[in-house]
Design a protein around this motif. Structure first.
Motif, PDB file in Angstrom:
ATOM      1  N   UNK A 266      18.848  77.703  12.953  1.00  7.91           N
ATOM      2  CA  UNK A 266      20.226  78.168  12.825  1.00  7.91           C
ATOM      3  C   UNK A 266      21.225  77.021  12.796  1.00  7.91           C
ATOM      4  N   UNK A 267      20.906  75.892  13.450  1.00  6.77           N
ATOM      5  CA  UNK A 267      21.852  74.779  13.539  1.00  6.77           C
ATOM      6  C   UNK A 267      22.123  74.153  12.179  1.00  6.77           C
ATOM      7  N   UNK A 268      21.083  73.960  11.377  1.00  5.33           N
ATOM      8  CA  UNK A 268      21.268  73.324  10.074  1.00  5.33           C
ATOM      9  C   UNK A 268      22.176  74.150   9.163  1.00  5.33           C
ATOM     10  N   UNK A 269      21.880  75.424   8.902  1.00  8.34           N
ATOM     11  CA  UNK A 269      22.792  76.199   8.045  1.00  8.34           C
ATOM     12  C   UNK A 269      24.156  76.420   8.681  1.00  8.34           C
ATOM     13  N   UNK A 270      24.237  76.458  10.014  1.00  5.05           N
ATOM     14  CA  UNK A 270      25.526  76.593  10.687  1.00  5.05           C
ATOM     15  C   UNK A 270      26.420  75.393  10.375  1.00  5.05           C
ATOM     16  N   UNK A 271      25.854  74.182  10.473  1.00  6.86           N
ATOM     17  CA  UNK A 271      26.629  72.976  10.172  1.00  6.86           C
ATOM     18  C   UNK A 271      27.038  72.947   8.701  1.00  6.86           C
TER      19      UNK A 271
ATOM     20  N   UNK B 135      29.101  74.746   2.461  1.00  9.85           N
ATOM     21  CA  UNK B 135      27.942  74.375   1.664  1.00  9.85           C
ATOM     22  C   UNK B 135      26.745  75.265   1.972  1.00  9.85           C
ATOM     23  N   UNK B 136      26.979  76.366   2.657  1.00 11.41           N
ATOM     24  CA  UNK B 136      26.010  77.419   2.879  1.00 11.41           C
ATOM     25  C   UNK B 136      26.814  78.702   2.926  1.00 11.41           C
ATOM     26  N   UNK B 137      26.208  79.835   2.658  1.00 15.42           N
ATOM     27  CA  UNK B 137      26.969  81.084   2.741  1.00 15.42           C
ATOM     28  C   UNK B 137      27.755  81.179   4.054  1.00 15.42           C
ATOM     29  N   UNK B 138      29.009  81.604   4.007  1.00 10.11           N
ATOM     30  CA  UNK B 138      29.871  81.558   5.194  1.00 10.11           C
ATOM     31  C   UNK B 138      29.352  82.384   6.366  1.00 10.11           C
ATOM     32  N   UNK B 139      28.481  83.359   6.111  1.00 11.68           N
ATOM     33  CA  UNK B 139      27.957  84.177   7.202  1.00 11.68           C
ATOM     34  C   UNK B 139      27.164  83.333   8.205  1.00 11.68           C
ATOM     35  N   UNK B 140      26.595  82.219   7.742  1.00 17.60           N
ATOM     36  CA  UNK B 140      25.787  81.391   8.637  1.00 17.60           C
ATOM     37  C   UNK B 140      26.638  80.647   9.662  1.00 17.60           C
ATOM     38  N   UNK B 141      27.946  80.624   9.477  1.00 16.45           N
ATOM     39  CA  UNK B 141      28.832  79.974  10.448  1.00 16.45           C
ATOM     40  C   UNK B 141      29.223  80.905  11.589  1.00 16.45           C
ATOM     41  N   UNK B 142      28.803  82.154  11.532  1.00 12.94           N
ATOM     42  CA  UNK B 142      29.182  83.111  12.568  1.00 12.94           C
ATOM     43  C   UNK B 142      28.439  82.822  13.872  1.00 12.94           C
TER      44      UNK B 142
END
Length: 474
Positions: free
Chosen positions: A289-294, A300-307
């Motif tokens: 989760x940390x990699x797509x969150x960053x 640079x990844x779908x915004x849902x991964x920042x949730x």
């Protein structure tokens, strides 16, 4: 200490409990391969520490390094490949974990559905722990690292008093060339060291990352390397070569050589492997989760991964990554079982992680050969040696994984490029990045700042637009 435990817990999972069986299939030459892989992993730990010191925002580790040096597209490709590594690696870990769960509970000749059911339990328990919060994740990581090291050190130290030279197999047991044997050993050896970068990836959650990421990476990798070499060689000397090859739970036989055939011996070993696997899955679930969150924070990844939830855990990335790992387990168990599933998933994980490692090495290389760094004699030579060795190491492990793994990785990488196209178009619409100018497109007029009242000392006659000496209109 928590960052070091994260590295050790992510490196030393159930792979160490399955590795001797795969290594035996390659022969005793695999011990030399393991030593070389250990040295390469240590160099990568040093490299990640150097990169973290100079990259201003190191959240995401290898992703941040590639993006800082080569731009958004390189950063995205690195994040995409590493994300695949993370959840595919979780599937590989849990495929080995299943074998020891079955040994612990005496499950014989399990069906594919039984294997899948156990695997899903192993994937979703760490997911729930991570969803509770990062502090709880670190606590679980510290406890499982301590629990797993006690029996492993027992085998790696006490086990040597029971080793018999006759148990070691031939130097090359692959049935083919020596390179074939090296390739078999290299894949599982590198997979066992994936995790050296975990402290770098979670740098945003590590106190004083410029100092602690490098230390945690090197200390955690060195401890794991020493343990791997001692334990793998000991098991190969405790169990006969014929009994070790294709053995799904080789540590059970090793402990029984040391303490007899009592039933409790096998149960203790299996329980240790189960705890070790949960610790590794716990740490890797955080990393998935940390990699797509960053990357999502940088669009640079779908915004849902920042949730994130109220405890700061990137819940969307945890859930999606665990779902994908679960689906991959279903696909793997639909046609194979046992060590075959493990080796297949290992090969896929090795190639996908070699790409981010290679990007990180090249990012540091670009910095060293540029004029941003003042030439410092032996220090420059030392750092260049680390970079070149890391880059060559990454290329070698990718090649050693085999054609099938490289082919599948290439397909997975290409799938990610259309996703980047949509992400880039979204950023252009939002105005966060400039749009590229196509051939023949009209130039956009420069932005003009409008003011309400012109300055009093600027006349509004045409004379103000002429050159004082030539009279030419400006």
């Amino acid at each position: 200490m928590s960052a070091t435990a994260l590295v050790v817990g992510s490196i030393v999972g159930t792979g160490v409990f399955t590795m001797p069986a795969v290594m035996a299939g390659a022969g005793t030459s695999s011990l030399l391969v393991l030593a070389v892989i250990s040295a390469g992993a240590l160099l990568l730990g040093v490299l990640f520490g150097q990169l973290t010191k100079r990259v201003p925002n190191s959240d995401g580790g290898v992703y941040a390094y590639a993006r800082h040096e080569f731009g958004d597209f390189a950063g995205y490709l690195t994040a995409w490949c590493y994300w695949i590594t993370a959840w595919a690696g979780n599937a590989a870990i849990v495929s080995s974990w299943v074998l020891y769960v079955e040994s612990l509970f005496g499950i014989e000749n399990p069906s594919a559905w039984t294997n899948l059911g156990i695997a899903l339990v192993g994937l979703w328990i760490p997911a729930v722990v991570n969803l509770i919060g990062v502090k709880q994740t670190a606590w679980v990581q510290n406890v499982t690292v301590v629990l797993k090291f006690v029996p492993l050190i027992l085998v790696g130290v006490v086990g040597w008093f029971f080793v018999e030279a006759a148990n070691f197999g031939p130097f090359n047991a692959s049935g083919g060339s020596l390179y074939d044997g090296i390739s078999i050993a290299a894949g599982v050896a590198l997979f066992s060291f994936i995790g050296v970068e975990c402290a770098a990836i979670a740098a945003g959650r590590v106190k004083n990352p410029e100092r602690n990421v490098g230390r945690a990476s090197v200390l955690g990798t060195a401890a794991s390397a020493l343990l791997y070499l001692l334990v793998t060689a000991a098991v190969m000397g405790l169990v006969s070569h014929s009994a070790l090859v294709d053995n799904g739970a080789p540590f059970v036989d090793a402990f029984q050589t040391m303490f007899g055939d009592a039933a409790w011996v096998g149960k203790v070993v299996a329980a240790t492997a189960v705890i070790s696997g949960l610790g590794a899955l716990n740490g890797w679930t955080l990393v998935t989760a940390e990699m797509p969150w960053a990357a999502a924070k940088d669009d640079l990844f779908p915004p849902q991964f920042a949730k994130t939830n109220h405890d700061g855990a990137p819940w969307f990335g945890i859930v999606v990554s665990t779902v994908l790992a679960s689906a991959l387990m279903g696909f793997a168990y639909s046609g194979n079982t046992g060590l075959t599933v493990f080796t297949y998933l290992v090969s896929l994980s090795v190639v996908t992680v070699a790409i981010p490692y290679f990007f990180a090495a090249c990012a540091q290389l670009a910095y060293l050969v540029s004029r941003r760094r003042k030439v410092a004699g032996w220090a420059l030579a030392r750092d260049l040696t680390i970079v070149v060795a890391s880059a060559l190491f990454s290329l070698w492990v990718a090649a050693a994984a085999g054609y099938a793994a490289v082919y599948q990785t290439m397909i997975a990488l290409l799938i990610g490029i259309p996703i980047y196209a949509f992400l880039k178009a979204r950023r252009e619409r939002l105005g966060t990045i400039p749009q590229p100018r196509d051939a023949g497109a009209p130039l956009e007029p420069p932005a003009v700042e409008l003011i309400d009242d012109p300055p009093a000392n600027v006349p509004d006659t045409p004379a103000a637009l002429t050159d004082d000496t030539s009279g030419a209109t400006r």
